[in-house]
Design an enzyme around this catalytic site. Structure first.
Site, PDB file in Angstrom:
ATOM      1  N   GLU A 131      -3.705   8.273   3.917  1.00 11.22           N
ATOM      2  CA  GLU A 131      -4.174   6.902   4.155  1.00 11.22           C
ATOM      3  C   GLU A 131      -4.092   6.584   5.650  1.00 11.22           C
ATOM      4  O   GLU A 131      -3.250   7.138   6.373  1.00 11.22           O
ATOM      5  CB  GLU A 131      -3.295   5.928   3.353  1.00 11.22           C
ATOM      6  CG  GLU A 131      -3.689   4.471   3.535  1.00 11.22           C
ATOM      7  CD  GLU A 131      -3.035   3.527   2.518  1.00 11.22           C
ATOM      8  OE1 GLU A 131      -2.161   3.978   1.757  1.00 11.22           O
ATOM      9  OE2 GLU A 131      -3.419   2.336   2.513  1.00 11.22           O
ATOM     10  N   ASN A 133      -9.055   0.374  -5.313  1.00  8.85           N
ATOM     11  CA  ASN A 133      -7.658   0.820  -5.406  1.00  8.85           C
ATOM     12  C   ASN A 133      -6.778  -0.397  -5.671  1.00  8.85           C
ATOM     13  O   ASN A 133      -6.945  -1.440  -5.022  1.00  8.85           O
ATOM     14  CB  ASN A 133      -7.228   1.461  -4.077  1.00  8.85           C
ATOM     15  CG  ASN A 133      -5.715   1.639  -3.982  1.00  8.85           C
ATOM     16  OD1 ASN A 133      -5.149   2.506  -4.631  1.00  8.85           O
ATOM     17  ND2 ASN A 133      -5.047   0.795  -3.197  1.00  8.85           N
ATOM     18  N   GLU A 134      -5.856  -0.265  -6.601  1.00 11.87           N
ATOM     19  CA  GLU A 134      -4.930  -1.358  -6.934  1.00 11.87           C
ATOM     20  C   GLU A 134      -5.678  -2.700  -6.933  1.00 11.87           C
ATOM     21  O   GLU A 134      -5.295  -3.646  -6.234  1.00 11.87           O
ATOM     22  CB  GLU A 134      -3.725  -1.363  -5.987  1.00 11.87           C
ATOM     23  CG  GLU A 134      -2.895  -0.099  -6.133  1.00 11.87           C
ATOM     24  CD  GLU A 134      -1.485  -0.141  -5.517  1.00 11.87           C
ATOM     25  OE1 GLU A 134      -1.174  -1.089  -4.778  1.00 11.87           O
ATOM     26  OE2 GLU A 134      -0.710   0.786  -5.805  1.00 11.87           O
ATOM     27  N   TYR A 170       5.856   4.918  -8.553  1.00 12.11           N
ATOM     28  CA  TYR A 170       6.749   5.361  -7.474  1.00 12.11           C
ATOM     29  C   TYR A 170       8.187   5.410  -7.964  1.00 12.11           C
ATOM     30  O   TYR A 170       8.602   4.580  -8.788  1.00 12.11           O
ATOM     31  CB  TYR A 170       6.656   4.403  -6.278  1.00 12.11           C
ATOM     32  CG  TYR A 170       5.397   4.600  -5.449  1.00 12.11           C
ATOM     33  CD1 TYR A 170       5.342   5.594  -4.485  1.00 12.11           C
ATOM     34  CD2 TYR A 170       4.271   3.796  -5.637  1.00 12.11           C
ATOM     35  CE1 TYR A 170       4.191   5.795  -3.713  1.00 12.11           C
ATOM     36  CE2 TYR A 170       3.121   3.988  -4.877  1.00 12.11           C
ATOM     37  CZ  TYR A 170       3.088   4.987  -3.917  1.00 12.11           C
ATOM     38  OH  TYR A 170       1.953   5.193  -3.165  1.00 12.11           O
ATOM     39  N   GLU A 174      -1.246   8.044  -7.077  1.00 10.88           N
ATOM     40  CA  GLU A 174      -0.149   7.742  -6.139  1.00 10.88           C
ATOM     41  C   GLU A 174       1.161   7.923  -6.887  1.00 10.88           C
ATOM     42  O   GLU A 174       1.364   7.294  -7.940  1.00 10.88           O
ATOM     43  CB  GLU A 174      -0.242   6.320  -5.594  1.00 10.88           C
ATOM     44  CG  GLU A 174      -1.380   6.132  -4.615  1.00 10.88           C
ATOM     45  CD  GLU A 174      -1.387   4.768  -3.935  1.00 10.88           C
ATOM     46  OE1 GLU A 174      -0.310   4.166  -3.751  1.00 10.88           O
ATOM     47  OE2 GLU A 174      -2.499   4.320  -3.582  1.00 10.88           O
ATOM     48  N   GLN A 227       2.722  10.500   0.680  1.00  6.69           N
ATOM     49  CA  GLN A 227       1.449  10.907   1.226  1.00  6.69           C
ATOM     50  C   GLN A 227       1.650  12.202   2.022  1.00  6.69           C
ATOM     51  O   GLN A 227       2.779  12.589   2.261  1.00  6.69           O
ATOM     52  CB  GLN A 227       0.866   9.809   2.107  1.00  6.69           C
ATOM     53  CG  GLN A 227       0.642   8.508   1.359  1.00  6.69           C
ATOM     54  CD  GLN A 227      -0.175   7.490   2.146  1.00  6.69           C
ATOM     55  OE1 GLN A 227      -0.719   7.781   3.209  1.00  6.69           O
ATOM     56  NE2 GLN A 227      -0.249   6.276   1.609  1.00  6.69           N
TER      57      GLN A 227
HETATM   58  O1  AHR Z   1       1.021   4.586  -0.569  1.00  6.29           O
HETATM   59  C1  AHR Z   1       1.306   3.355   0.024  1.00  6.29           C
HETATM   60  C2  AHR Z   1       0.662   2.194  -0.704  1.00  6.29           C
HETATM   61  O2  AHR Z   1       1.204   2.057  -1.975  1.00  6.29           O
HETATM   62  C3  AHR Z   1      -0.817   2.289  -0.953  1.00  6.29           C
HETATM   63  O3  AHR Z   1      -1.573   1.887   0.129  1.00  6.29           O
HETATM   64  C4  AHR Z   1      -1.025   1.368  -2.118  1.00  6.29           C
HETATM   65  O4  AHR Z   1      -2.121   1.744  -2.907  1.00  6.29           O
HETATM   66  C5  AHR Z   1       0.301   1.412  -2.850  1.00  6.29           C
HETATM   67  O5  AHR Z   1       0.772   0.155  -3.137  1.00  6.29           O
END
Ligand code: AHR
Length: 512
Positions: free
Chosen positions: A46, A193-194, A260, A316, A364
């Site tokens: 990103e 995205n999101e 996450y 992600e 990432q």
């Molecule tokens: O990976 C960091 C961020 O986490 C991304 O930009 C977003 O899609 C997510 O909230």
């Protein structure tokens, strides 16, 4: 068959008699039918912090060695990793990105403010051509994340035309004017995205309608075939998956999911390197919870799509700790043995569900969150997570071999239970079996007994990732604290493979 069951019973019995922690694994080679798509080992880049600028890209005039502007050390390390797919340009950045600002002569590209990530000025010197050429050089599939939040249908439609049309069309001609005659091949296209958050704060119903519109105009030019991915849920938001599958499930090829390993979104997420054993085991519990989350999303998808036409794309995932003290760029965090375990355990979970999961992208690739690589000026280090991906690349496109695994468990914070052993087994195209094993236990080695009925093992070799402390990491001053080494403690005895796994170690074995 009876004899095999008896052998297992004896192994399990010997396991419970010994004081040492141990595990028993049985690999069912005869049941192997599911291919582990190589895209399970995907990466994400990103425009965030120093992922692109200083990480992947330094520009041709940099005194940092580069190949046409791409950092040579980083490029070489990624080539070695066999990156199968790279997602770009975001993340949250994608829904504020206007691709036309990132094409043509660099000196005339307009600048923008990266509002999502610290308000830094983005000069657009790394754009579509730079990204797609990088993917070509790496030999990986590009995964373009389109702007739905602040863009337009026309803008996304023209981007697809610019990238993939071979014809005498306005966007294809613009691409030719910018020095690229032949269209690139672009398979994976994310439609937003999101979209429930940074991608437009939409409801699932509203996004579903927008998905219809945007995806309609993303055309298949010539022989390029798009694999359209709808913006999916975060973590436990099962309603989002339900609404999308019900309303537009038949129009998508994939639906994304973000998960996450993080303590919470507000306040401190904890240090990446200064943590207790309790924190470590908590992280293992939180990371393994992804399996239940995935199963629940899959159950919903199965309800609307029993033939499993739509892939679940975990685009992600990974750890999210506090930014490294003194770090100058956003979401820059160190990466310890704990991160290595989050990687191996999560990949083991994904490998178990490839009948539905078709791609994942760790967040990432460089300098951001759970990265493979960290850079500082001219220096570069490979993280423990890099080495896990390096060991696991043997599973890309291999046949998944189902396993039974019996091992000790520990109870951890938040009422979770963590098995102390995790594994993946696969058979590659040459018929070679690879087994990855993680001994999650911080202080004790474990003896693992592995039965592979019907297979005679003549030769075992392996690699191991371990370190003195679970908090160990590679720094610019000490870049080789956590590195791969040859592993020799695997032996065949009376038809059973016996492996002595040191505390906190991850091993991949090759059986011939
Ligand atoms: O990976 C960091 C961020 O986490 C991304 O930009 C977003 O899609 C997510 O909230």
């Amino acid at each position: 068959m009876k004899k095999e069951i008896l052998v297992s019973a004896l192994l399990v019995a010997s396991m419970s008699l010994s004081a040492q922690k141990s595990a028993v694994i049985r690999i069912h080679t005869e049941q192997g039918k599911q291919i582990i798509p190589k895209e399970i080992y995907g990466q994400f880049a990103e425009h965030l912090g120093s992922c692109i600028y200083g990480g992947l890209w330094v520009g041709e005039n940099s005194d940092i060695p580069n190949i046409k502007g791409y950092r040579k050390d980083v490029f070489d390390a990624l080539k070695e990793l066999k990156v199968p797919v790279l997602r770009w340009p975001g993340g949250c950045f994608a829904d504020e990105y206007h691709w036309m600002d990132g094409i043509g002569p660099k000196e005339s590209r307009p600048k923008m403010v990266n509002n999502n990530w610290g308000g830094v000025v983005e000069d657009n010197s790394f754009g579509t051509n730079e990204f797609l050429n990088l993917c070509e050089m790496l030999g990986c599939e590009p995964y373009i994340s389109g702007n739905v939040g602040s863009g337009s249908v026309e803008e996304l439609a023209k981007w697809v035309e610019y990238m993939t049309s071979e014809g005498d069309s306005p966007m294809a001609n613009l691409r030719r004017k910018n020095g690229r005659d032949k269209a690139w091949k672009v398979k994976f296209l994310g439609v937003g995205n999101e979209s429930w958050g940074c991608g437009g704060s939409m409801t699932a119903e509203y996004y579903s309608d927008l998905y219809r519109r945007y995806s309609t105009y993303c055309r298949n030019y010539d022989d390029n075939r798009l694999f359209k991915i709808a913006s999916g849920a975060s973590d436990y938001d099962y309603n989002w998956t339900d609404v999308l599958m019900k309303d537009v499930g038949a129009r998508m090829n994939g639906l994304s999911l973000h998960y996450y390993t993080v303590t919470g979104w507000n306040g401190s997420k904890g240090s990446a390197t200064n943590f207790s054993k309790d924190d470590y085991y908590w992280a293992m519990g939180k990371c393994l919870e992804i399996e239940n989350v995935i199963k629940k999303h899959i159950d919903i998808m199965d309800k609307y799509d029993p033939k499993k036409n739509v892939g679940l794309m975990v685009d992600e995932w990974g750890t999210w700790w506090d930014q490294e003290p003194g770090a100058k760029t956003a979401l820059y965090q160190q990466n310890s043995m704990r991160d290595a375990f989050v990687a191996s355990l999560t990949l083991d979970v994904f490998n178990r569900h490839t009948d539905r999961i078709k791609m994942t992208n760790i967040a990432q690739v460089v300098n951001v969150l759970q990265s493979m690589i960290l850079t500082k000026g001219k220096e570069m280090v490979l993280t423990p997570t890099y080495y896990v991906f390096d060991m696991y690349k043997v599973h890309q496109d291999a046949t998944y071999l189902p396993i039974d695994l019996i091992c000790d468990k520990v109870s951890v914070r938040d009422n979770r239970t963590v098995p102390l052993m995790s594994a993946t087994a696969s058979k590659d195209k040459e018929g070679i079996i690879h087994i990855s094993l993680s001994n999650v236990e911080t202080d004790e080695s474990q003896e693992v007994s592995i039965e592979i009925p019907g297979v005679t093992v003549n030769q075992v070799s392996g690699q191991i990732l371990t370190s003195k402390n679970i908090t160990d990491y590679n720094s610019f001053e000490h870049p080789n604290v956590v590195v791969l080494k040859d592993f020799k403690d695997a032996k065949v005895s009376k038809g059973v493979l016996k492996v002595e796994l040191p505390a906190k170690s991850i091993v991949t074995l090759t059986l011939k």
